[in-house]
Design a protein around this motif. Structure first.
Motif, mmCIF file in Angstrom:
data_model
loop_
_atom_site.group_PDB
_atom_site.id
_atom_site.type_symbol
_atom_site.label_atom_id
_atom_site.label_comp_id
_atom_site.label_asym_id
_atom_site.label_seq_id
_atom_site.Cartn_x
_atom_site.Cartn_y
_atom_site.Cartn_z
ATOM 1 N N GLY A 108 44.698 46.403 29.119
ATOM 2 C CA GLY A 108 44.260 45.994 27.677
ATOM 3 C C GLY A 108 42.736 46.174 27.535
ATOM 4 N N ILE A 109 42.052 45.373 28.561
ATOM 5 C CA ILE A 109 40.611 45.451 28.601
ATOM 6 C C ILE A 109 39.942 47.037 28.839
ATOM 7 N N ALA A 110 40.694 47.797 29.629
ATOM 8 C CA ALA A 110 40.339 49.189 29.953
ATOM 9 C C ALA A 110 40.555 50.079 28.726
ATOM 10 N N ARG A 111 41.567 49.906 27.777
ATOM 11 C CA ARG A 111 41.758 50.627 26.777
ATOM 12 C C ARG A 111 41.061 50.196 25.482
ATOM 13 N N LEU A 112 40.827 48.760 25.267
ATOM 14 C CA LEU A 112 40.180 48.420 24.182
ATOM 15 C C LEU A 112 38.945 47.868 23.959
ATOM 16 N N VAL A 113 38.394 47.124 25.152
ATOM 17 C CA VAL A 113 37.004 46.878 24.993
ATOM 18 C C VAL A 113 36.060 48.060 25.178
ATOM 19 N N PRO A 114 34.969 48.114 24.472
ATOM 20 C CA PRO A 114 34.055 49.302 24.543
ATOM 21 C C PRO A 114 33.171 49.379 25.606
ATOM 22 N N ASP A 115 32.682 50.255 25.937
ATOM 23 C CA ASP A 115 31.864 50.445 27.144
ATOM 24 C C ASP A 115 30.358 50.092 26.885
ATOM 25 N N LEU A 116 30.211 48.774 27.255
ATOM 26 C CA LEU A 116 29.013 48.089 27.201
ATOM 27 C C LEU A 116 27.949 48.520 27.913
ATOM 28 N N PRO A 117 26.764 48.976 27.558
ATOM 29 C CA PRO A 117 25.681 48.863 28.800
ATOM 30 C C PRO A 117 25.150 47.815 29.454
ATOM 31 N N ARG A 118 24.968 47.913 30.558
ATOM 32 C CA ARG A 118 24.434 46.790 31.526
ATOM 33 C C ARG A 118 23.179 46.269 30.692
ATOM 34 N N PRO A 119 23.165 44.951 30.209
ATOM 35 C CA PRO A 119 21.800 44.436 29.653
ATOM 36 C C PRO A 119 20.578 44.898 30.674
ATOM 37 N N GLU A 120 19.539 45.382 30.026
ATOM 38 C CA GLU A 120 18.337 45.759 30.849
ATOM 39 C C GLU A 120 17.424 44.563 31.150
ATOM 40 N N GLY A 121 16.779 44.537 32.156
ATOM 41 C CA GLY A 121 15.555 43.421 32.475
ATOM 42 C C GLY A 121 16.396 42.020 32.735
ATOM 43 N N VAL A 122 17.877 42.118 32.971
ATOM 44 C CA VAL A 122 18.521 40.875 33.428
ATOM 45 C C VAL A 122 17.952 40.564 34.820
ATOM 46 N N ARG A 123 17.358 39.414 35.085
ATOM 47 C CA ARG A 123 17.135 38.793 36.508
ATOM 48 C C ARG A 123 17.720 37.382 36.490
ATOM 49 N N ILE A 124 18.070 37.152 37.801
ATOM 50 C CA ILE A 124 18.759 35.833 38.126
ATOM 51 C C ILE A 124 17.769 34.733 37.660
ATOM 52 N N ARG A 125 16.291 34.605 37.811
ATOM 53 C CA ARG A 125 15.735 33.807 37.852
ATOM 54 C C ARG A 125 15.477 33.372 36.354
ATOM 55 N N HIS A 126 15.793 34.343 35.165
ATOM 56 C CA HIS A 126 15.744 34.276 33.888
ATOM 57 C C HIS A 126 17.169 33.367 33.463
ATOM 58 N N GLU A 127 18.175 33.934 34.045
ATOM 59 C CA GLU A 127 19.482 33.291 33.760
ATOM 60 C C GLU A 127 19.508 31.778 34.205
ATOM 61 N N LEU A 128 18.764 31.535 35.499
ATOM 62 C CA LEU A 128 18.597 30.149 35.889
ATOM 63 C C LEU A 128 17.661 29.372 34.982
ATOM 64 N N ALA A 129 16.769 29.904 34.076
ATOM 65 C CA ALA A 129 15.799 29.108 33.585
ATOM 66 C C ALA A 129 16.308 28.407 32.318
ATOM 67 N N ALA A 130 17.734 28.717 32.072
ATOM 68 C CA ALA A 130 18.423 28.213 31.098
ATOM 69 C C ALA A 130 18.600 26.632 31.617
ATOM 70 N N PHE A 131 18.912 26.250 32.709
ATOM 71 C CA PHE A 131 19.326 25.300 33.324
ATOM 72 C C PHE A 131 18.148 24.151 33.194
ATOM 73 N N ARG A 132 16.996 24.609 32.737
ATOM 74 C CA ARG A 132 15.742 23.772 32.560
ATOM 75 C C ARG A 132 15.910 22.985 31.231
ATOM 76 N N ASN A 133 16.739 23.590 30.332
ATOM 77 C CA ASN A 133 16.781 22.904 29.073
ATOM 78 C C ASN A 133 17.737 21.801 29.045
ATOM 79 N N ALA A 134 17.482 20.833 28.747
ATOM 80 C CA ALA A 134 17.951 19.372 28.816
ATOM 81 C C ALA A 134 19.406 19.491 27.847
ATOM 82 N N GLN A 135 19.145 20.328 26.586
ATOM 83 C CA GLN A 135 20.288 20.244 25.740
ATOM 84 C C GLN A 135 21.446 21.284 26.564
#
Length: 406
Positions: free
Chosen positions: A173-200
């Motif tokens: 189902g995923i192969a047939r129905l989900v669109p081919d989404l480009p990999r987000p540019e500029g994504v770095r693990i340190r950017h993703e980890l920065a979210a965990f400094r947010n108390a909320q």
């Protein structure tokens, strides 16, 4: 809603079935391997801990992979784990199969939630997330009861082979129905980890662990509670699970609808009511009518928290939401593991089959406290931003990020 959400819901249906069906089959699996029911409960705990570890691990590994391809790879891993569970010659091997399947769970829902939210307008994001999670809740109405019935009549191994087949359908189902989404540019693990400094973000994850943990404290041992305490026959477990699943479907849809309108009030209401209902379950579990009605309410109130909590994390981790979204799915399952373990402890201590309900009530009440703290912190931040703009209206707005965050 885009058709691609249907594909995500199909994958969620398979994952939801394997996660929850084990609770209806604990007595059969325990008997098959010659272990106690609390020991068999490690199949719940082990799966949940696998989700906790797998969510960040698989998401980090997938940062360089297009999201559609990653979702397909995760479904393949899910299929392999369920085949291993079905063919396991010993309890330890089955536990390993459960863990393998669980590694796909958190990243699938985490990445899937980001994909779902990105397919719709900003004011429909929680509704889109809820639509994907509908597959998880419908699994409790259709997949889990049918899997339990098959397991009780044809053997639990057949159930897990059928779950593996569901995973194959989800992958296609995923192969047939989900669109081919480009990999987000500029994504770095340190950017993703920065979210965990947010108390909320951390507070939202704490609410997830404790709130949904409250649900699992009650439903992990639902089969012996319904048969030994409420007096239902073993064959009634199937329709009781349908009732629980119907509550989950209703709560998920209501939670998604109101989270787009008033997110925090929705959390206050659902968590507070969940704590009360779980406490009452210690009494209502002694009558068939009361047990059935309370089971529906636990499903509804528990899943009413899912879309708002997931949207809360996505909102607060804006700009780098993928890892935070996946880790929050892991947080749901950390709560599941904690609750299953604590529930097994109070049962093993001789406090009775209804004792896990008190554990659940305490966990849900603790989640409500965190929600109130989060709301108070947000209001205080909002007032501070307003004051900054009032004092120096011509200056750069120091409070602007907080206001936009709010």
């Amino acid at each position: 809603m885009p058709l691609a959400l249907l594909a995500l819901a199909i994958g969620a249906f398979g994952i939801g079935t394997t996660e929850f069906v084990i609770m209806g089959l604990l007595p059969e699996v325990a008997a098959g391997y010659g272990v106690s029911i609390p020991t068999a409960g490690f199949l719940v705990t082990g799966y949940a801990l696998g989700v906790v570890l797998g969510a960040p691990l698989m998401t980090v590994l997938g940062t360089r992979v297009p999201r559609k391809r990653m979702l397909m790879l995760l479904m393949g891993l899910f299929v392999a784990g369920n085949v291993l569970s079905a063919l396991a010659p010993a309890f330890g091997v089955m536990l390993a199969g459960r863990v393998v399947a669980s590694l796909a769970h958190g990243a699938f829902f985490g990445i899937g939630a980001v994909v779902a939210a990105g397919l719709v307008a900003p004011d429909r994001k929680a509704g889109a997330i809820a639509m994907m999670f509908t597959g998880l809740t419908v699994a409790n109405v259709v997949g889990v009861p049918l899997g339990t019935l098959v397991g009780q009549t044809l053997g639990w191994r057949v159930t897990f082979l059928l779950v593996a087949a569901l995973g194959v359908i989800g992958l296609l189902g995923i192969a047939r129905l989900v669109p081919d989404l480009p990999r987000p540019e500029g994504v770095r693990i340190r950017h993703e980890l920065a979210a965990f400094r947010n108390a909320q973000v951390l507070l939202a994850m704490g609410m997830t662990v404790l709130g949904f943990g409250g649900v699992f404290a009650a439903i992990t041992y639902i089969t012996p509670m319904m048969t030994d305490v409420a007096g239902f026959a073993d064959t009634s477990v199937t329709w009781l699970l349908v009732l629980l699943g119907l509550g989950m479907v209703a709560g998920n849809l209501v939670g998604g609808r109101f989270a787009d309108r008033a997110l925090m009030p929705m959390l206050y209401t659902s968590l507070g009511a969940l704590a009360v209902v779980l406490a009452l379950f210690t009494l209502t579990a002694h009558t068939r009518t009361g047990a059935a009605a309370t089971l529906f309410l636990i499903g509804a109130l528990g899943f009413a928290t899912v879309p708002p909590l997931q949207k809360r994390v996505l909102d607060q981790a804006a700009g780098a939401p993928t890892l935070a979204s996946a880790v929050n799915i892991g947080a749901f399952n950390l709560g599941n593991a904690l609750a299953a373990w604590l529930g097994g402890l109070v049962i093993a201590a001789g406090l009775g089959w209804t004792a896990p309900n008190w554990v659940g009530a305490a966990l849900a009440a603790s989640a409500l406290v965190l929600a109130l703290v989060s709301g108070a912190l947000e209001r205080r931040t909002g007032r501070g931003a307003t004051a900054s703009r009032t004092v120096a209206p011509g200056a750069p707005a120091a409070g602007t990020p907080a206001a936009a965050h709010h």
